[in-house]
Design a protein around this motif. Structure first.
Motif, PDB file in Angstrom:
ATOM      1  N   SER A  12       0.818  -1.218   0.000  1.00 47.21           N
ATOM      2  CA  SER A  12       0.000   0.000   0.000  1.00 47.21           C
ATOM      3  C   SER A  12       0.846   1.259   0.000  1.00 47.21           C
ATOM      4  CB  SER A  12      -0.895   0.013   1.240  1.00 47.21           C
ATOM      5  OG  SER A  12      -0.082  -0.069   2.402  1.00 47.21           O
ATOM      6  N   SER A  13       2.143   1.114   0.270  1.00 41.84           N
ATOM      7  CA  SER A  13       3.019   2.292   0.359  1.00 41.84           C
ATOM      8  C   SER A  13       4.453   1.828   0.142  1.00 41.84           C
ATOM      9  CB  SER A  13       2.899   2.934   1.746  1.00 41.84           C
ATOM     10  OG  SER A  13       3.412   2.041   2.726  1.00 41.84           O
ATOM     11  N   LEU A  14       5.343   2.785   0.016  1.00 38.27           N
ATOM     12  CA  LEU A  14       6.761   2.480  -0.186  1.00 38.27           C
ATOM     13  C   LEU A  14       7.318   1.689   0.991  1.00 38.27           C
ATOM     14  CD1 LEU A  14       9.048   2.913  -2.160  1.00 38.27           C
ATOM     15  CD2 LEU A  14       9.492   5.138  -1.103  1.00 38.27           C
ATOM     16  N   ALA A  27       7.477 -11.119  -5.832  1.00 39.03           N
ATOM     17  CA  ALA A  27       6.931 -10.006  -6.609  1.00 39.03           C
ATOM     18  C   ALA A  27       5.974  -9.244  -5.704  1.00 39.03           C
ATOM     19  CB  ALA A  27       6.197 -10.525  -7.843  1.00 39.03           C
ATOM     20  N   VAL A  28       5.795  -7.954  -5.999  1.00 41.56           N
ATOM     21  CA  VAL A  28       4.813  -7.151  -5.265  1.00 41.56           C
ATOM     22  C   VAL A  28       3.894  -6.483  -6.279  1.00 41.56           C
ATOM     23  CG1 VAL A  28       6.277  -6.681  -3.258  1.00 41.56           C
ATOM     24  CG2 VAL A  28       6.337  -5.124  -5.193  1.00 41.56           C
ATOM     25  N   TYR A  29       2.652  -6.228  -5.854  1.00 44.23           N
ATOM     26  CA  TYR A  29       1.763  -5.458  -6.724  1.00 44.23           C
ATOM     27  C   TYR A  29       1.330  -4.196  -5.999  1.00 44.23           C
ATOM     28  CZ  TYR A  29      -2.272  -7.831  -4.406  1.00 44.23           C
ATOM     29  OH  TYR A  29      -3.193  -8.334  -3.511  1.00 44.23           O
ATOM     30  N   ILE A  30       1.333  -3.102  -6.749  1.00 43.93           N
ATOM     31  CA  ILE A  30       1.090  -1.787  -6.171  1.00 43.93           C
ATOM     32  C   ILE A  30       0.102  -1.028  -7.052  1.00 43.93           C
ATOM     33  CG2 ILE A  30       3.406  -1.704  -5.169  1.00 43.93           C
ATOM     34  CD1 ILE A  30       4.243   0.207  -7.403  1.00 43.93           C
ATOM     35  N   GLY A  31      -0.478   0.012  -6.490  1.00 42.19           N
ATOM     36  CA  GLY A  31      -1.367   0.869  -7.265  1.00 42.19           C
ATOM     37  C   GLY A  31      -0.772   2.257  -7.368  1.00 42.19           C
ATOM     38  N   GLY A  32      -0.946   2.880  -8.526  1.00 38.55           N
ATOM     39  CA  GLY A  32      -0.591   4.287  -8.636  1.00 38.55           C
ATOM     40  C   GLY A  32      -1.743   5.118  -8.108  1.00 38.55           C
ATOM     41  N   GLY A  36      -6.531   2.314 -10.529  1.00 37.88           N
ATOM     42  CA  GLY A  36      -6.508   1.035  -9.827  1.00 37.88           C
ATOM     43  C   GLY A  36      -7.786   0.877  -9.033  1.00 37.88           C
ATOM     44  N   LEU A  37      -8.026  -0.337  -8.526  1.00 35.03           N
ATOM     45  CA  LEU A  37      -9.294  -0.588  -7.820  1.00 35.03           C
ATOM     46  C   LEU A  37      -9.214  -0.378  -6.316  1.00 35.03           C
ATOM     47  CD1 LEU A  37     -11.211  -3.549  -9.451  1.00 35.03           C
ATOM     48  CD2 LEU A  37     -11.723  -1.134  -9.420  1.00 35.03           C
ATOM     49  N   ARG A  38      -8.196   0.306  -5.825  1.00 35.21           N
ATOM     50  CA  ARG A  38      -8.133   0.573  -4.393  1.00 35.21           C
ATOM     51  C   ARG A  38      -7.886   2.052  -4.173  1.00 35.21           C
ATOM     52  NH1 ARG A  38     -10.310  -3.319  -3.948  1.00 35.21           N
ATOM     53  NH2 ARG A  38      -9.875  -5.272  -2.875  1.00 35.21           N
ATOM     54  N   ALA A  39      -8.875   2.861  -4.549  1.00 34.31           N
ATOM     55  CA  ALA A  39      -8.689   4.314  -4.440  1.00 34.31           C
ATOM     56  C   ALA A  39      -8.443   4.734  -2.999  1.00 34.31           C
ATOM     57  CB  ALA A  39      -9.911   5.038  -4.999  1.00 34.31           C
ATOM     58  N   LYS A  40      -8.941   3.930  -2.036  1.00 36.43           N
ATOM     59  CA  LYS A  40      -8.763   4.308  -0.630  1.00 36.43           C
ATOM     60  C   LYS A  40      -7.436   3.827  -0.057  1.00 36.43           C
ATOM     61  CE  LYS A  40     -12.318   3.969   2.175  1.00 36.43           C
ATOM     62  NZ  LYS A  40     -13.427   3.259   2.820  1.00 36.43           N
ATOM     63  N   ALA A  41      -6.750   2.952  -0.787  1.00 40.66           N
ATOM     64  CA  ALA A  41      -5.402   2.577  -0.349  1.00 40.66           C
ATOM     65  C   ALA A  41      -4.531   3.822  -0.503  1.00 40.66           C
ATOM     66  CB  ALA A  41      -4.869   1.435  -1.209  1.00 40.66           C
ATOM     67  N   LYS A  42      -3.391   3.843   0.183  1.00 33.92           N
ATOM     68  CA  LYS A  42      -2.566   5.059   0.137  1.00 33.92           C
ATOM     69  C   LYS A  42      -2.071   5.311  -1.286  1.00 33.92           C
ATOM     70  CE  LYS A  42      -0.875   4.474   4.857  1.00 33.92           C
ATOM     71  NZ  LYS A  42      -1.053   3.030   5.048  1.00 33.92           N
ATOM     72  N   ASN A  43      -1.655   4.232  -1.956  1.00 34.03           N
ATOM     73  CA  ASN A  43      -1.173   4.309  -3.330  1.00 34.03           C
ATOM     74  C   ASN A  43       0.123   5.117  -3.474  1.00 34.03           C
ATOM     75  OD1 ASN A  43      -3.168   2.642  -4.421  1.00 34.03           O
ATOM     76  ND2 ASN A  43      -4.616   4.335  -4.484  1.00 34.03           N
ATOM     77  N   LYS A 250      -1.124 -15.412  -4.914  1.00 38.79           N
ATOM     78  CA  LYS A 250      -1.402 -13.995  -4.666  1.00 38.79           C
ATOM     79  C   LYS A 250      -2.032 -13.787  -3.294  1.00 38.79           C
ATOM     80  CE  LYS A 250      -3.190  -9.985  -7.114  1.00 38.79           C
ATOM     81  NZ  LYS A 250      -3.726  -9.553  -8.411  1.00 38.79           N
ATOM     82  N   ILE A 251      -1.471 -12.844  -2.548  1.00 44.33           N
ATOM     83  CA  ILE A 251      -2.007 -12.454  -1.250  1.00 44.33           C
ATOM     84  C   ILE A 251      -2.839 -11.191  -1.446  1.00 44.33           C
ATOM     85  CG2 ILE A 251      -1.428 -11.827   1.124  1.00 44.33           C
ATOM     86  CD1 ILE A 251      -0.418 -14.646   0.312  1.00 44.33           C
ATOM     87  N   GLU A 252      -4.046 -11.157  -0.881  1.00 44.67           N
ATOM     88  CA  GLU A 252      -4.878  -9.951  -0.942  1.00 44.67           C
ATOM     89  C   GLU A 252      -4.416  -8.989   0.144  1.00 44.67           C
ATOM     90  OE1 GLU A 252      -7.727  -7.212   0.502  1.00 44.67           O
ATOM     91  OE2 GLU A 252      -7.173  -8.982   1.656  1.00 44.67           O
ATOM     92  N   GLY A 253      -4.580  -7.679  -0.080  1.00 41.23           N
ATOM     93  CA  GLY A 253      -4.323  -6.765   1.033  1.00 41.23           C
ATOM     94  C   GLY A 253      -3.624  -5.466   0.717  1.00 41.23           C
ATOM     95  N   ARG A 254      -4.060  -4.743  -0.324  1.00 46.64           N
ATOM     96  CA  ARG A 254      -3.399  -3.461  -0.604  1.00 46.64           C
ATOM     97  C   ARG A 254      -3.835  -2.354   0.343  1.00 46.64           C
ATOM     98  NH1 ARG A 254      -3.411  -0.525  -4.981  1.00 46.64           N
ATOM     99  NH2 ARG A 254      -5.017  -1.587  -6.178  1.00 46.64           N
ATOM    100  N   MET A 255      -4.675  -2.696   1.337  1.00 45.12           N
ATOM    101  CA  MET A 255      -5.039  -1.704   2.353  1.00 45.12           C
ATOM    102  C   MET A 255      -4.328  -2.030   3.678  1.00 45.12           C
ATOM    103  SD  MET A 255      -7.600  -0.057   0.670  1.00 45.12           S
ATOM    104  CE  MET A 255      -8.985   0.545   1.617  1.00 45.12           C
ATOM    105  N   LYS A 256      -3.484  -3.059   3.686  1.00 47.26           N
ATOM    106  CA  LYS A 256      -2.972  -3.591   4.958  1.00 47.26           C
ATOM    107  C   LYS A 256      -1.687  -2.904   5.420  1.00 47.26           C
ATOM    108  CE  LYS A 256      -5.902  -7.183   5.101  1.00 47.26           C
ATOM    109  NZ  LYS A 256      -7.009  -7.283   6.008  1.00 47.26           N
TER     110      LYS A 256
END
Length: 409
Positions: A12-14, A27-32, A36-43, A250-256
């Motif tokens: 969710s962040s650096l 590997a990691v997956y991130i949102g700009g 992306g589908l996690r607008a509330k994640a920090k990104n 794949k692990i879920e959790g771009r808000m974690k």
């Protein structure tokens, strides 16, 4: 063909990206900040993305960027601009759901791999073969698939087309994540990145001819959180996942938080490595994996759709709260003259016993001897979130170790 599965971790962040890399991600997956589908994640801003990709690549870890909204007309020009910027940063893949967005990626940055998001509803091998012909290198399976269906998929698709599958984390109640509740209740569109998770709310039923008469939704008296799914956990089924031909776990959790990511990454890393070294070792260490994985916040566990359709036991009816067994205090930055630098995340005090969580699986108890702020003043406690502190512990941590406090009774 025996596959060495990739462990794919969300960030969710650096700070969380660096944690994922150090604690065992392949590997990691991130949102700009867009598409992306996690607008509330920090990104990530473009600068953070650049730093994150460089950090990951320096550790031989790949970075995938999510661009998986279902685009509307007004989104397309922005997507083109965004992909031109990403082209310069050279992530390893883009995760895409929309065919229009896919075409833009193919045109603007053909050298970056294209992965098809779970949002595209990938439930059969015909769909996989279709995307392969368009130039996709990987397709993320719909989470509604069973192990048997994934095995069949693998038998009917090219060997070099990769299958990515969610194996751990919070699962959306809606079919392949296509939900209208959030848009309906709050005007925030889940399919364009702004989900407010209304599935976690409490519901009652109203019958059309009797407005104002609210009937609670009961399932055998167990409560009313009828859309509230348990969390997925497949740590006990690594052999079956590998045998099914899955390439990326794949692990879920771009808000974690970083603590969640470190815990899950470290545990699955060890489980995968143990199994590939010796299946007997994997079985012997199972109690450790299960103990570790329950250390991070979760909502009870289920195996989802892997072994047949979920039944009433995969829902939680009596509450929508997480269990929490550890509190995250911070990540160790530089260590100098016996003091470790942290950006504090939760309160702790001098004299407390905390834990140093290490990437290799060890958890070391340490007492807090001193807390010093940036002005060199000693503090009895650290009550202010995000304050930069220098902490003296009875055990010496290393850079990127995580400090946490047990909340177990």
């Amino acid at each position: 063909m025996s596959r060495h599965p990739e462990l794919l971790i969300p960030a969710s962040s650096l700070e969380v990206l660096k944690t994922a890399v150090i604690f065992g991600a392949d590997a990691v997956y991130i949102g700009g900040e867009a598409f992306g589908l996690r607008a509330k994640a920090k990104n990530f801003s473009m600068e953070e993305m650049k730093e994150g990709i460089e950090f990951a690549h320096a550790h031989d870890v790949k970075v995938y960027v999510t661009a998986n909204i279902l685009a509307h007309n007004e989104d397309l020009a922005g997507v083109q601009e965004y992909f031109r910027e990403l082209k310069e940063l050279r992530p390893d893949a883009l995760i895409i759901a929309d065919p229009g967005v896919f075409d833009i990626a193919k045109e603007i940055c053909p050298e970056i791999d294209r992965h098809i998001s779970t949002q595209a509803n990938n439930t059969n091998y015909g769909t996989y073969n279709f995307w392969y012909r368009q130039g996709a290198s990987r397709v993320v399976s719909a989470r509604e698939l069973s192990m048997k269906e994934i095995r069949e998929l693998r038998e009917h698709i090219p060997g070099d087309l990769e299958i990515e599958t969610f194996i751990h984390g919070a699962m959306c109640i809606s079919y392949s994540g296509r939900c209208l509740l959030s848009n309906y209740f709050t005007g925030r569109d889940a399919n364009r990145g702004a989900c407010t998770h209304p599935c976690r709310w409490k519901y009652a039923v109203v019958e059309e001819t009797r407005p104002g008469e609210y009937m609670p939704v009961y399932e055998n008296e167990r409560g009313t959180y009828i859309f509230n799914s348990k969390d997925l956990c497949m740590i006990e089924y690594i052999p079956e996942l590998i045998d099914a031909g899955i390439d990326s776990f794949k692990i879920e959790g771009r808000m974690k938080t970083a603590l969640y990511v470190a815990t899950v990454a470290r545990t699955y890393r060890k489980a995968i490595d143990d199994y590939q070294r010796d299946p007997k070792l994997y079985r012997e260490n199972m109690p450790w994996y299960l103990d570790q994985i329950s250390n991070c916040t979760y909502r009870q566990f289920t195996t989802g759709f892997f072994f047949g359709k979920p039944d009433e036991n995969t829902q939680i009816y009596d509450s929508n709260t997480y269990r929490k067994e550890y509190t995250y205090l911070g990540i160790v930055g530089e260590v100098k003259d016996g003091l470790c630098r942290i950006e504090q995340r939760n309160k702790f005090s001098v004299g407390e016993t905390i834990e140093i969580m290490k990437p290799d699986g060890r958890n070391i108890e340490a007492e807090v001897k001193r807390i010093i702020n940036e002005d060199g003043e000693e503090q009895e406690s650290a009550p202010h979130s995000k304050q930069v502190l220098y902490v003296d512990l009875t055990e010496a941590p290393e850079k990127y170790d995580i400090l946490r406090r047990s909340e177990k009774e």
